[in-house]
Design a protein around this motif. Structure first.
Motif, mmCIF file in Angstrom:
data_model
loop_
_atom_site.group_PDB
_atom_site.id
_atom_site.type_symbol
_atom_site.label_atom_id
_atom_site.label_comp_id
_atom_site.label_asym_id
_atom_site.label_seq_id
_atom_site.Cartn_x
_atom_site.Cartn_y
_atom_site.Cartn_z
ATOM 1 N N ARG A 1 -30.156 -8.953 -22.248
ATOM 2 C CA ARG A 1 -31.334 -10.285 -22.489
ATOM 3 C C ARG A 1 -31.230 -10.016 -21.146
ATOM 4 O O ARG A 1 -32.502 -9.407 -20.664
ATOM 5 N N GLY A 2 -30.883 -10.491 -19.950
ATOM 6 C CA GLY A 2 -30.667 -10.176 -18.560
ATOM 7 C C GLY A 2 -31.583 -8.869 -18.297
ATOM 8 O O GLY A 2 -31.672 -9.036 -17.212
ATOM 9 N N LEU A 3 -31.040 -7.939 -18.728
ATOM 10 C CA LEU A 3 -30.995 -6.019 -18.553
ATOM 11 C C LEU A 3 -32.938 -6.063 -18.496
ATOM 12 O O LEU A 3 -33.616 -5.631 -17.353
ATOM 13 N N ARG A 4 -33.219 -6.514 -19.545
ATOM 14 C CA ARG A 4 -34.121 -6.019 -20.353
ATOM 15 C C ARG A 4 -34.762 -7.644 -19.635
ATOM 16 O O ARG A 4 -36.325 -6.677 -18.343
ATOM 17 N N ARG A 5 -34.822 -8.753 -19.030
ATOM 18 C CA ARG A 5 -35.805 -9.381 -17.789
ATOM 19 C C ARG A 5 -35.974 -8.735 -17.149
ATOM 20 O O ARG A 5 -36.552 -9.180 -16.064
ATOM 21 N N ALA A 6 -34.393 -8.155 -16.101
ATOM 22 C CA ALA A 6 -34.183 -8.107 -15.160
ATOM 23 C C ALA A 6 -35.272 -5.992 -14.731
ATOM 24 O O ALA A 6 -36.044 -6.473 -13.225
ATOM 25 N N LEU A 7 -35.822 -5.588 -15.316
ATOM 26 C CA LEU A 7 -36.495 -4.889 -15.539
ATOM 27 C C LEU A 7 -37.607 -4.496 -16.112
ATOM 28 O O LEU A 7 -38.523 -3.918 -15.849
ATOM 29 N N GLY A 8 -37.408 -6.366 -16.425
ATOM 30 C CA GLY A 8 -39.646 -6.634 -16.980
ATOM 31 C C GLY A 8 -39.918 -6.274 -18.457
ATOM 32 O O GLY A 8 -41.085 -6.136 -18.371
ATOM 33 N N THR A 9 -38.703 -5.728 -19.435
ATOM 34 C CA THR A 9 -38.950 -5.727 -20.652
ATOM 35 C C THR A 9 -39.198 -6.235 -21.445
ATOM 36 O O THR A 9 -39.244 -6.381 -22.640
ATOM 37 N N GLU A 10 -38.967 -7.478 -21.505
ATOM 38 C CA GLU A 10 -38.494 -8.812 -22.434
ATOM 39 C C GLU A 10 -39.823 -9.028 -22.225
ATOM 40 O O GLU A 10 -40.693 -8.704 -21.958
ATOM 41 N N ARG A 11 -39.913 -9.568 -24.038
ATOM 42 C CA ARG A 11 -40.586 -9.942 -24.444
ATOM 43 C C ARG A 11 -40.882 -11.763 -24.415
ATOM 44 O O ARG A 11 -40.855 -11.794 -25.491
ATOM 45 N N ASN A 12 -41.143 -12.625 -23.636
ATOM 46 C CA ASN A 12 -40.723 -13.820 -23.277
ATOM 47 C C ASN A 12 -41.715 -14.772 -23.025
ATOM 48 O O ASN A 12 -41.913 -14.412 -21.120
ATOM 49 N N GLU A 13 -42.243 -15.356 -23.365
ATOM 50 C CA GLU A 13 -43.457 -15.706 -23.166
ATOM 51 C C GLU A 13 -42.864 -16.756 -21.918
ATOM 52 O O GLU A 13 -43.408 -17.150 -20.808
ATOM 53 N N LEU A 14 -42.170 -17.251 -22.348
ATOM 54 C CA LEU A 14 -41.497 -18.547 -21.784
ATOM 55 C C LEU A 14 -40.729 -18.682 -20.396
ATOM 56 O O LEU A 14 -39.771 -19.232 -19.463
ATOM 57 N N ALA A 15 -40.233 -16.873 -20.153
ATOM 58 C CA ALA A 15 -39.677 -16.720 -18.887
ATOM 59 C C ALA A 15 -40.669 -17.263 -18.113
ATOM 60 O O ALA A 15 -41.338 -16.477 -17.619
ATOM 61 N N ARG A 16 -39.733 -17.693 -16.714
ATOM 62 C CA ARG A 16 -40.680 -17.593 -15.711
ATOM 63 C C ARG A 16 -40.517 -16.451 -14.876
ATOM 64 O O ARG A 16 -39.606 -16.283 -15.013
ATOM 65 N N GLU B 1 -39.282 -16.883 -12.060
ATOM 66 C CA GLU B 1 -37.966 -17.392 -11.535
ATOM 67 C C GLU B 1 -36.733 -17.155 -11.818
ATOM 68 O O GLU B 1 -35.862 -16.263 -11.755
ATOM 69 N N ASP B 2 -37.241 -16.503 -13.753
ATOM 70 C CA ASP B 2 -35.780 -16.657 -14.021
ATOM 71 C C ASP B 2 -35.834 -14.323 -13.679
ATOM 72 O O ASP B 2 -34.661 -13.920 -14.177
ATOM 73 N N ARG B 3 -36.968 -14.322 -14.033
ATOM 74 C CA ARG B 3 -36.870 -12.782 -13.820
ATOM 75 C C ARG B 3 -36.351 -12.580 -12.679
ATOM 76 O O ARG B 3 -35.592 -11.434 -12.339
ATOM 77 N N ALA B 4 -36.707 -13.488 -11.626
ATOM 78 C CA ALA B 4 -35.308 -12.856 -9.532
ATOM 79 C C ALA B 4 -34.029 -12.828 -9.803
ATOM 80 O O ALA B 4 -33.317 -12.207 -9.760
ATOM 81 N N ARG B 5 -34.102 -14.087 -11.093
ATOM 82 C CA ARG B 5 -32.818 -14.742 -11.021
ATOM 83 C C ARG B 5 -31.473 -13.029 -11.826
ATOM 84 O O ARG B 5 -30.875 -13.006 -11.303
ATOM 85 N N SER B 6 -32.536 -12.825 -12.871
ATOM 86 C CA SER B 6 -32.090 -10.979 -13.263
ATOM 87 C C SER B 6 -31.689 -10.391 -12.709
ATOM 88 O O SER B 6 -30.814 -9.925 -12.837
ATOM 89 N N ARG B 7 -32.497 -10.293 -11.538
ATOM 90 C CA ARG B 7 -32.832 -8.769 -11.407
ATOM 91 C C ARG B 7 -31.695 -9.243 -9.676
ATOM 92 O O ARG B 7 -30.466 -8.179 -9.781
ATOM 93 N N ALA B 8 -31.242 -10.479 -9.524
ATOM 94 C CA ALA B 8 -30.095 -10.264 -8.421
ATOM 95 C C ALA B 8 -29.341 -10.062 -9.047
ATOM 96 O O ALA B 8 -28.632 -9.888 -8.998
ATOM 97 N N GLY B 9 -28.902 -10.642 -11.047
ATOM 98 C CA GLY B 9 -27.666 -10.283 -10.728
ATOM 99 C C GLY B 9 -27.394 -8.578 -11.187
ATOM 100 O O GLY B 9 -26.559 -8.687 -10.884
ATOM 101 N N LEU B 10 -28.331 -8.525 -11.794
ATOM 102 C CA LEU B 10 -28.192 -6.766 -11.279
ATOM 103 C C LEU B 10 -27.733 -6.221 -10.465
ATOM 104 O O LEU B 10 -27.279 -5.118 -10.124
ATOM 105 N N LEU B 11 -28.856 -6.202 -9.442
ATOM 106 C CA LEU B 11 -28.052 -5.915 -8.398
ATOM 107 C C LEU B 11 -26.764 -6.451 -7.682
ATOM 108 O O LEU B 11 -26.307 -5.568 -6.939
ATOM 109 N N ALA B 12 -26.561 -7.371 -8.005
ATOM 110 C CA ALA B 12 -25.299 -8.199 -7.850
ATOM 111 C C ALA B 12 -24.196 -6.969 -8.476
ATOM 112 O O ALA B 12 -23.155 -6.473 -7.861
ATOM 113 N N ALA B 13 -24.455 -6.738 -9.550
ATOM 114 C CA ALA B 13 -23.096 -5.800 -10.493
ATOM 115 C C ALA B 13 -23.607 -4.618 -9.971
ATOM 116 O O ALA B 13 -22.403 -3.853 -9.941
#
Length: 216
Positions: free
Chosen positions: A15-30, A32-44
């Motif tokens: 779920r975090g990977l999809r959110r980071a890549l922008g492929t998650e279908r979740n209208e509730l995702a803000r 900031e949530d996508r940016a947080r997932s991208r930050a985690g992916l970049l750190a990994a």
């Protein structure tokens, strides 16, 4: 009676990977949530690169040290020496970590030249014992060249220090980024609550035109 198929739950890392890549279908995702997932992916990704870089640094250190030791060893000679006295404990152990004992000895190098001096040893020995020592081209006793195990140990330490430093930088950068995103999310929540609270509590109905959101 038909069974209702159960959908397989999505694992958190997917779920975090999809959110980071922008492929998650979740209208509730803000955002900031996508940016947080991208930050985690970049750190990994940065962590993986840090491990590769640490291994590269360790190997480079080992390779260069091995060449230095090989060049130095070509000017050293492994000899047999006869102890003239029993070994005694050295007062200073800072010059050679393995040299803990010292004794007077005699040896021959170069050929036909008898020499006498003090040699450092890693074990106790009695007078008259034959021990192995190292000498340079002039015949003076010197410390033994580092072993391969010593070189590997030193290289591992260098690699671990390099990876540790990179981990600190990655963790610090990730922490600052997440703190900034949390601050942005908090401001957005307060702004949204300021608009929603009068309607949700009914204050907008009791005091029309004062607290509710403006209508065009």
């Amino acid at each position: 009676m038909t069974s209702v198929p159960h959908s397989r739950p999505i694992r958190p890392w997917r779920r975090g990977l999809r959110r980071a890549l922008g492929t998650e279908r979740n209208e509730l995702a803000r955002p900031e949530d996508r940016a947080r997932s991208r930050a985690g992916l970049l750190a990994a990704v940065a962590t993986g690169l840090a491990l590769v870089l640490g291994a590269t640094v360790a190997w480079s250190d080992f390779d260069s040290a091995e060449h230095r030791v090989a060049a130095a060893s070509s000017r050293l000679h492994h000899l047999d020496a006869l102890l003239l006295t029993a070994t005694s404990t050295t007062a200073d152990r800072t010059t050679a970590m393995t040299a803990q004992y010292r004794a007077a000895a005699t040896w021959t190098y170069p050929a036909g030249q008898q020499r006498t001096g003090t040699v450092d040893l890693s074990h106790r020995a009695r007078a008259g014992a034959t021990v192995e020592v190292w000498a340079d081209d002039t015949g003076r006793p010197t410390a033994a060249p580092p072993s391969t195990a010593d070189l590997v140990f030193n290289a591992v330490i260098v690699g671990v220090l390099a990876v540790g430093l990179l981990f600190v930088l990655i963790a610090s950068g990730l922490g600052l980024r997440l703190r900034s995103l949390d601050h942005r999310a908090d401001i957005a929540w307060q702004r949204a609550w300021a608009e929603l609270e009068p309607v949700w509590t009914g204050r907008a109905a009791r005091h029309p035109g004062t607290d509710g959101p403006s209508s065009s």
